[in-house]
Design an enzyme around this catalytic site. Structure first.
Site, PDB file in Angstrom:
ATOM      1  N   HIS A  41      14.486 -10.220  18.233  1.00 24.86           N
ATOM      2  CA  HIS A  41      15.024 -11.125  17.431  1.00 24.86           C
ATOM      3  C   HIS A  41      14.695 -11.079  15.822  1.00 24.86           C
ATOM      4  CE1 HIS A  41      14.060 -13.865  21.013  1.00 24.86           C
ATOM      5  NE2 HIS A  41      15.452 -13.903  21.023  1.00 24.86           N
ATOM      6  N   LYS A  66      15.942 -27.882  29.737  1.00 24.33           N
ATOM      7  CA  LYS A  66      15.239 -26.592  30.370  1.00 24.33           C
ATOM      8  C   LYS A  66      13.543 -27.032  29.660  1.00 24.33           C
ATOM      9  CE  LYS A  66      18.277 -22.833  29.921  1.00 24.33           C
ATOM     10  NZ  LYS A  66      18.562 -21.315  29.138  1.00 24.33           N
ATOM     11  N   ARG A 106      22.814  -6.958  23.214  1.00 22.88           N
ATOM     12  CA  ARG A 106      21.828  -5.848  23.516  1.00 22.88           C
ATOM     13  C   ARG A 106      22.686  -4.836  24.417  1.00 22.88           C
ATOM     14  NH1 ARG A 106      17.910 -10.249  25.436  1.00 22.88           N
ATOM     15  NH2 ARG A 106      19.706 -11.330  25.573  1.00 22.88           N
ATOM     16  N   SER A 156      13.031 -12.608  25.708  1.00 23.51           N
ATOM     17  CA  SER A 156      12.097 -13.371  26.000  1.00 23.51           C
ATOM     18  C   SER A 156      11.607 -13.658  27.350  1.00 23.51           C
ATOM     19  CB  SER A 156      12.381 -14.733  25.451  1.00 23.51           C
ATOM     20  OG  SER A 156      12.920 -14.680  24.078  1.00 23.51           O
TER      21      SER A 156
HETATM   22  P1  ADP Z   1      19.564 -17.858  24.160  1.00 22.82           P
HETATM   23  O1  ADP Z   1      18.833 -18.686  24.889  1.00 22.82           O
HETATM   24  O2  ADP Z   1      20.686 -18.581  23.310  1.00 22.82           O
HETATM   25  O3  ADP Z   1      20.270 -16.652  24.843  1.00 22.82           O
HETATM   26  P2  ADP Z   1      17.718 -16.031  22.873  1.00 22.82           P
HETATM   27  O4  ADP Z   1      16.343 -16.745  21.968  1.00 22.82           O
HETATM   28  O5  ADP Z   1      17.336 -15.327  23.974  1.00 22.82           O
HETATM   29  O6  ADP Z   1      18.525 -17.137  22.764  1.00 22.82           O
HETATM   30  O7  ADP Z   1      18.300 -14.992  21.901  1.00 22.82           O
HETATM   31  C1  ADP Z   1      19.122 -15.734  20.604  1.00 22.82           C
HETATM   32  C2  ADP Z   1      20.003 -14.260  20.267  1.00 22.82           C
HETATM   33  O8  ADP Z   1      19.177 -13.361  20.095  1.00 22.82           O
HETATM   34  C3  ADP Z   1      20.974 -14.120  21.193  1.00 22.82           C
HETATM   35  O9  ADP Z   1      22.078 -13.642  20.481  1.00 22.82           O
HETATM   36  C4  ADP Z   1      20.456 -12.940  21.842  1.00 22.82           C
HETATM   37  O10 ADP Z   1      21.447 -11.893  22.109  1.00 22.82           O
HETATM   38  C5  ADP Z   1      19.878 -12.017  20.833  1.00 22.82           C
HETATM   39  N1  ADP Z   1      18.633 -11.183  21.102  1.00 22.82           N
HETATM   40  C6  ADP Z   1      17.570 -11.498  22.148  1.00 22.82           C
HETATM   41  N2  ADP Z   1      16.917 -10.400  22.071  1.00 22.82           N
HETATM   42  C7  ADP Z   1      17.447  -9.354  21.471  1.00 22.82           C
HETATM   43  C8  ADP Z   1      17.077  -8.090  21.316  1.00 22.82           C
HETATM   44  N3  ADP Z   1      15.985  -7.707  21.805  1.00 22.82           N
HETATM   45  N4  ADP Z   1      17.992  -7.531  20.463  1.00 22.82           N
HETATM   46  C9  ADP Z   1      18.911  -7.905  19.847  1.00 22.82           C
HETATM   47  N5  ADP Z   1      19.165  -9.357  20.046  1.00 22.82           N
HETATM   48  C10 ADP Z   1      18.674 -10.005  20.564  1.00 22.82           C
END
Ligand code: ADP
Length: 164
Positions: A17, A41, A90, A128
């Protein structure tokens, strides 16, 4: 003035992120990191904790603001006067869902565009959920998250003195 919004759960924020935030903040004049307060959630960290953590790890970036939101993203983006949504991609597995989301959002609010930043290769595997799973067993998450996140995540799983 181009203002973009980067929404997500950030439960917890990972280096993946952070990488997206840094790169997006160089493309747009202002980047709003929007932490979703999803009542359906049960997150590991409360929305206030997630906002505080993000402020701590992103504090050095002048044009980045961290806020929380509930409800429809397009409504919040309009409220914030942000015309662009930033999402990270990703792998191919992210693509279908993200495309559907982007298209839905553009139908819900005409004129809103979604910009995808592809993940840096070194963070392509990172999510995450895997961070939480590894931490819940006391595994090493130091390569996935900043030290402050590492400490707080272990605490959530009852490892108060850090990892055992
Ligand atoms: P959500 O619950 O909406 O998927 P996240 O917090 O998991 O939200 O992720 C928010 C954004 O960050 C999403 O667009 C996700 O694809 C991106 N993201 C999460 N992990 C990575 C990573 N390792 N590299 C690039 N983008 C990421």
């Amino acid at each position: 003035m181009k203002r973009a919004i980067y929404p997500g759960s950030f439960d917890p924020v990972t280096y993946g992120h952070i990488d997206i935030v840094k790169r997006a903040s160089e493309i747009f004049d202002e980047l709003i990191v929007a932490v979703l307060n999803n009542k359906a959630k049960t997150p590991l960290f409360s929305v206030d904790e997630r906002v505080n953590i993000l402020n701590e790890v992103l504090g050095g970036l002048d044009n980045v603001r961290i806020v929380s939101y509930e409800g429809l993203l397009v409504d919040f983006a309009e409220e914030m006067d942000a015309g662009v949504i930033v999402r990270g991609l990703r792998a191919v597995t992210d693509f279908e869902y993200e495309l559907q989301l982007a298209q839905t959002n553009s139908v819900l609010r005409k004129g809103v565009d979604t910009v995808f930043l592809t993940t840096s290769l070194k963070y392509a595997y990172l999510s995450s959920s895997t961070v939480k799973e590894v931490a819940s067993y006391g595994g090493d998450i130091s390569k996935f998250v900043p030290p402050v996140v590492e400490k707080l995540t272990y605490e959530k799983y009852g490892f108060n003195e850090g990892r055992v």
